[in-house]
Design an enzyme around this catalytic site. Structure first.
Site: not given
Ligand code: TRP
Length: 329
Positions: A197, A194, A112
């Site tokens: 969204k 994976k 991240k």
């Protein structure tokens, strides 16, 4: 005595099929056997910059989706993480027992911070300590988590053991709960990744997609240039993903799904998978969701009531920890 289960999900909207088949469906199956807490982890979500109104709406939507998917708000403690201050308070205490080195080695942090180079904030770094606090506050015995959260759970265990060694038995040491049937749902357009969204709209199924959209997305799902249907995630990620979704949606094994489709063509598998998913999500999930969305007062009532239940449980741990550390109560 029932054992305790805790899990959390970040409010990124109503959720997609991967959240349901990979997590919430499994949570529902645990609600009778365990005392379960399921939290909308809004405080974790703000480690990435959020639009305030969108965050509020997403949080409410996810709570409504938990209930629509079958989590009973009387049986389970379903609540907003930010509604109980114990999470952040214990997170501070635990951060004094977590090491810089071990946090630096967390794969999610590395990932991240690389993706959000302009906002590598301290919260992103200490994210796993807040997660440890979520879990350890309630004497949690089991944490249903996916592959990507195993390292965080391992860290929670290490912190619990370290604290117990220093101050005597304080925390239950949580164990991962590997679900009997949970799908690792992959993207429909990039089946090696994976389902998420944050990808293009065709790659994921929103739990609020109408039936026609679900059908269209499955029909366009990326497969391969062969014709044989078999489960082989390595060489046939697209077909294997469809088989896995089909199997978990129908509560059957992947082997059983694979033999059902042996000799059939890809189109048949796509349509059958779409139909299975449509059957699950249009009714009851979407019908319940649209009812709940009209009844915001009820959702607030659930949130308040359940945050109070979480507080009653967590405050006992918090007092115990503060006392052990030497803070005046
Ligand atoms: N970090 C988890 C995720 O992104 C969410 C989470 C927060 C969680 N606190 C938790 C999961 C405690 C399990 C237990 O998926």
């Amino acid at each position: 005595m029932k054992k305790t289960v805790f899990s959390g999900m970040q409010p990124t909207g109503v959720g997609q099929l991967g959240n349901y088949l990979g997590a919430i469906k499994n949570w529902v199956s645990l609600q009778d056997e365990y005392n379960c807490l399921y939290s909308v982890v809004d405080l974790h979500a703000i480690t990435i910059r959020q639009e305030p109104d969108v965050l509020r709406q997403n949080s409410l939507d996810l709570l409504a989706m938990f209930i629509s998917c079958g989590l009973d708000p009387d049986k389970n403690i379903i609540y907003m993480q930010s509604h109980y201050h114990g999470h952040t308070e214990l997170a501070w205490l635990l951060s004094c027992y977590a090491y810089f080195g071990e946090l630096s080695r967390q794969a999610q942090y590395k990932d991240k911070s690389a993706k959000n180079a302009e906002n590598v904030n301290v919260g992103l770094f200490s994210y796993p300590v807040l997660q440890a606090a979520d879990i350890l506050l309630f004497g949690t015995n089991f944490v249903p988590v996916g592959e990507d959260q195993k390292q965080h759970l391992e860290l929670s265990r290490d912190i619990a053991i370290r604290f117990n060694n220093a101050y005597g038995e304080t925390f239950a040491v949580p164990e991962p709960l590997i679900p009997k049937t949970a799908a690792r749902v992959k993207s429909l357009s990039h089946p090696d990744k994976k389902m998420s969204k944050s990808d293009d709209a065709g790659s994921y199924i929103s739990l609020l997609d109408p039936a026609e959209t679900v059908m269209k997305k499955f029909k366009r799902a990326v497969t391969d240039s062969e014709t044989e249907i078999r489960y082989d995630p390595e060489n046939k990620p697209g077909i294997s993903n469809l088989l896995e979704i089909y199997a978990v949606t129908n509560d059957m094994t992947i082997q059983a799904a694979a033999s059902e489709f042996a000799g059939k063509n890809y189109g048949a598998l796509k349509i059958a998978t779409a139909e299975a998913v449509i059957g699950k999500i249009t009714d009851p999930i979407q019908s319940k969701y649209f009812d709940l969305a009209k009844n915001v007062d009820y959702l607030y009532e659930i949130m308040r009531k359940n945050a109070a239940r979480a507080r009653d449980l967590g405050d006992k741990t918090l007092q115990n920890v503060k006392n052990k550390i030497g803070l005046i109560l």
